[in-house]
Design an enzyme around this catalytic site. Structure first.
Site, PDB file in Angstrom:
ATOM      1  N   CYS A 101     -33.873  -4.758 -36.900  1.00 38.31           N
ATOM      2  CA  CYS A 101     -32.981  -5.564 -37.297  1.00 38.31           C
ATOM      3  C   CYS A 101     -31.916  -4.571 -38.048  1.00 38.31           C
ATOM      4  O   CYS A 101     -31.958  -3.961 -39.062  1.00 38.31           O
ATOM      5  CB  CYS A 101     -33.411  -6.318 -38.362  1.00 38.31           C
ATOM      6  N   CYS A 130     -29.969  -5.957 -41.238  1.00 37.32           N
ATOM      7  CA  CYS A 130     -30.551  -6.290 -42.751  1.00 37.32           C
ATOM      8  C   CYS A 130     -32.099  -5.936 -42.489  1.00 37.32           C
ATOM      9  O   CYS A 130     -32.462  -4.865 -42.171  1.00 37.32           O
ATOM     10  CB  CYS A 130     -30.195  -7.573 -43.061  1.00 37.32           C
ATOM     11  N   SER A 131     -33.026  -6.780 -42.358  1.00 33.69           N
ATOM     12  CA  SER A 131     -34.329  -6.526 -42.173  1.00 33.69           C
ATOM     13  C   SER A 131     -35.089  -7.447 -41.737  1.00 33.69           C
ATOM     14  O   SER A 131     -36.267  -8.019 -42.178  1.00 33.69           O
ATOM     15  CB  SER A 131     -34.935  -6.058 -43.671  1.00 33.69           C
TER      16      SER A 131
END
Lengths: 94, 108, 213
Positions: free
Chosen positions: C119, C122-123
């Site tokens: 990603c 972000c995560s």
């Protein structure tokens, strides 16, 4: 909802600057790819991010790009590719 | 206008899977839990998209903070924005808490 | 304190298999802010200490073991595998997993294609299936380079993908969450579902490693 694109369609991510919260990363803007599939309609993160409803929903697609289209200096193999989700208002026919 | 979060393709260092493994600390888990609770369907005080917007607003400071500290800042600002508490209430609470933690840390 | 010095190396489990409780404390400014925000939220009745406690316990119970069970089921049950690949959300409901408001997208490794997930913004991570993402997944190094030099990243994980195989990177940037279905290693014909699940590593389900034969 009407869908502008179907799997296999050639598309290009619109090259534009837009302030605020956006989920279309810079590295795909202006790049040509192919619709892999239609994911469905989802609330628009660009307005959700400001506490709004996310309406109207946006059609989301999975788009496949050849790595060598994304990076001039791509060092991997010619077949290597990348897939990412792009909302319809960021896509144009190519 | 590239946001600080938009990292795809930028130069960066090697990944060291051993060194960059990390068990979440209890403190990090508390932040993770708070975030989930504040965003859950019961409360829906904010959305994950709003938290991302707050983190992106850090600009260059985005890179100064570890992951969970960015989350924490986002929560603290979102709750202010939503009027859950006021800046004065937060400042006073922080003063009181800081004193308590300093005493606790010097005692241990 | 910056991102590069924040992570520490720790074993993830004690010898008897119990997760280690990590009680390291953050910088005092961060601990002060967290405690202040939490206490204000509790004082105002927005959340309770009990709810936080329960949420942490629930998250501690969610880890890659769940993903491993799903992968093993797909290896032994063709019908389940088809469902997992075409309608991931409904397939993982069999394991009590609710993906909403996101959707699960399972990508299958084959002799022709190796998939890996990142990603960049972000995560985003299939937390309902794999738990909290590893620290490297959230760091700049992985997020920046995985889309541009995936084969280099893979080699940093000790994974070499043959030249004839396509590497396909999935940037998890919106409403889908990705799980890689790794290839079943050769020589495992005699193993049952439970034994197979033990072979499946977290990293193989993110696509940064293979499962050794």
């Amino acid at each position: 909802m009407d869908r502008r694109f179907k799997p296999g369609d050639k598309v290009r991510v619109i090259q534009r600057s837009q302030p605020g919260h956006v989920r279309t990363p810079m590295y795909v803007r202006g790049k040509a790819g192919v619709i892999e599939r239609v994911v469905g309609s989802f609330p628009n993160p660009e307005t959700l991010a400001y506490g709004q409803s996310g309406l109207p929903y946006k059609i989301l697609y999975r788009v496949n790009f050849m790595q060598k289209e994304l990076w001039d200096d791509y060092e991997g193999k010619p077949d290597d590719s990348l897939e990412i989700e792009i909302y319809e208002h960021w896509l144009e026919a190519n | 206008m590239r946001g600080p979060q938009d990292l795809g393709g930028l130069p960066a260092g090697l990944v060291d899977p051993e060194l960059h493994e990390h068990i979440p600390t209890h403190w990090e888990k508390r932040i993770d839990a708070m975030m989930t609770l504040l965003f859950d369907p019961k409360r829906r005080l904010a959305r994950v998209d709003e938290s991302r917007r707050m983190q992106e607003a850090l600009g260059e400071d985005y890179h100064k903070y570890p992951y969970y500290e960015r989350w924490l800042l986002a929560i603290s600002w979102l709750m202010l924005e939503k009027g859950v508490y006021t800046q004065t209430e937060l400042d006073e609470k922080k003063k009181e808490v800081r004193k308590r933690i300093e005493e606790e840390r010097s005692g241990s | 304190m910056n991102e590069n010095t924040h992570d520490h190396t720790h074993a993830t489990h004690t010898h008897d298999g119990k997760p280690i409780q990590n009680d390291d404390r953050p910088p005092i400014e961060a601990e002060t802010l967290e405690t202040a925000v939490r206490e204000l939220l509790i004082d105002k009745g927005v959340i309770s200490a009990e709810e936080i406690h329960r949420e942490i316990e629930m998250k501690d119970g969610k880890g890659p073991e769940l993903g491993a069970k799903i992968v093993a089921r797909a290896w032994v049950d063709e019908e389940f595998k088809t469902r997992l690949l075409t309608d991931g959300d409904s397939a993982v409901l069999d394991f009590g997993i609710d993906m909403r408001p996101t959707e699960l997208c399972v990508v299958e490794n084959t002799d022709e294609v190796h998939n890996m997930v990142v990603c960049t913004l972000c995560s985003c991570y299939p937390r309902a299936i794999l738990g909290i993402p590893p620290a490297w997944y959230k760091r700049r190094d992985y997020r920046a380079r995985a889309v541009r030099e995936p084969r280099s990243i893979l080699s940093e994980f000790g994974t070499v993908i043959p030249e004839h195989k396509q590497v396909r990177v999935h940037d998890s940037n919106a409403d889908l969450r990705y799980l890689v279905l790794p290839q079943r290693p050769a020589g495992t014909e005699n193993l049952n579902e439970e034994e197979l699940a033990e072979l499946v590593s977290r990293d193989s389900m993110i696509g940064v490693s293979d499962i050794p034969s």
